[in-house]
Scaffold this motif. Structure first.
Motif, mmCIF file in Angstrom:
data_model
loop_
_atom_site.group_PDB
_atom_site.id
_atom_site.type_symbol
_atom_site.label_atom_id
_atom_site.label_comp_id
_atom_site.label_asym_id
_atom_site.label_seq_id
_atom_site.Cartn_x
_atom_site.Cartn_y
_atom_site.Cartn_z
ATOM 1 N N ARG A 109 0.819 -1.341 0.080
ATOM 2 C CA ARG A 109 -0.283 -0.035 -0.259
ATOM 3 C C ARG A 109 0.731 1.452 0.111
ATOM 4 O O ARG A 109 1.954 1.217 0.472
ATOM 5 N N SER A 110 0.297 2.395 -0.716
ATOM 6 C CA SER A 110 0.887 3.625 -0.629
ATOM 7 C C SER A 110 -0.084 4.767 -0.233
ATOM 8 O O SER A 110 -1.399 4.651 -0.427
ATOM 9 N N ARG A 111 0.439 5.554 0.372
ATOM 10 C CA ARG A 111 -0.368 6.560 0.978
ATOM 11 C C ARG A 111 -0.911 7.648 -0.239
ATOM 12 O O ARG A 111 -1.568 8.387 -0.204
ATOM 13 N N GLY A 112 -0.097 7.774 -1.312
ATOM 14 C CA GLY A 112 0.031 8.488 -2.433
ATOM 15 C C GLY A 112 -0.970 7.876 -3.433
ATOM 16 O O GLY A 112 -1.069 6.649 -3.666
ATOM 17 N N GLU A 113 -1.561 8.632 -4.480
ATOM 18 C CA GLU A 113 -2.493 8.111 -5.418
ATOM 19 C C GLU A 113 -1.863 8.213 -6.595
ATOM 20 O O GLU A 113 -2.298 7.680 -7.931
ATOM 21 N N GLU A 121 5.469 6.986 -0.706
ATOM 22 C CA GLU A 121 4.925 7.029 0.599
ATOM 23 C C GLU A 121 4.333 5.658 0.973
ATOM 24 O O GLU A 121 3.151 5.590 1.477
ATOM 25 N N VAL A 173 3.217 2.316 2.988
ATOM 26 C CA VAL A 173 2.872 1.771 4.403
ATOM 27 C C VAL A 173 3.857 0.741 4.871
ATOM 28 O O VAL A 173 3.759 -0.242 4.133
ATOM 29 N N ASP A 190 4.165 -1.590 7.020
ATOM 30 C CA ASP A 190 3.826 -2.469 7.943
ATOM 31 C C ASP A 190 4.270 -4.048 7.899
ATOM 32 O O ASP A 190 5.407 -4.309 7.395
#
Length: 196
Positions: free
Chosen positions: A73-77, A137, A139, A141
């Protein structure tokens, strides 16, 4: 900047086509059907044996790679130019998996076929690792750690397969069994890695 969802859609399509094309080499020759009885059908099915391991291995590698990609996952689009270009290079190697699988299935005991196959899978692992580093960006985890460690284990098993292909070419693919212990490596890494 490039919209990540468009790149994801292209990736999904290429993985779907690549995984589907893999099965095309698992076929019984038409000549075997002429006047075939149960015994000859069984013999023709058994003759597919050398093609079955590369097929299953390739389907597994592509399936796990795709699942890992959708979990990263990325926080950016959006993604940058470097990520987009390396993604295309990654997808190039995805499209080559059916070819290297057919080559491996037909020339199981040849070092050249084994090296090409392992190099193809190794390129996926190496570029996949690079893509995780370029993801904007991210994630970071538990999945992030598991994915990076599993990619390194896959890369090591590819290098070992290539080396073994010159010693025991017909059995070199069994080095990929190292990936079954990937979860153990991740747990060991978590135990030894500093918290934070």
């Amino acid at each position: 900047m490039y919209p990540k969802n468009r790149l994801d859609a292209l990736t999904d399509g290429i993985f779907a086509v690549g995984m589907t094309i893999l099965v095309l080499d698992l076929r019984i020759p038409d000549e075997a059907a002429v006047g075939a009885d149960e015994a000859s059908l069984l013999q023709a099915l058994l003759a597919l044996g050398p093609k079955l391991l590369p097929y299953l291995l390739s389907f597994y590698v592509l399936g796990v790679s795709w699942l890992s990609l959708i979990k990263a996952r990325s926080r950016g689009e959006t993604v940058g130019e470097a990520y987009a270009k390396w993604s295309l290079f990654y997808l190039l190697f995805v499209t080559l998996v059916p070819f290297s699988t057919v080559l491996m299935g037909r020339f199981t005991s040849h070092a050249t076929a084994t090296v090409i196959y392992a190099a193809n899978i190794g390129a996926l692992a190496l570029i996949g690792f690079l893509l995780m580093s370029l993801l904007p960006e991210p994630v970071r985890d538990a999945h992030w750690v598991e994915r990076r460690v599993s990619l390194l284990v896959l890369l090591v098993s590819c290098l070992l397969t290539m080396a073994l292909s010159f010693v025991v070419p017909g059995r070199a693919l069994w080095a990929f069994a190292l990936n079954l212990g990937g979860g153990l490596v991740v747990r060991l890494y978590r135990r030894l890695a500093p918290a934070g």
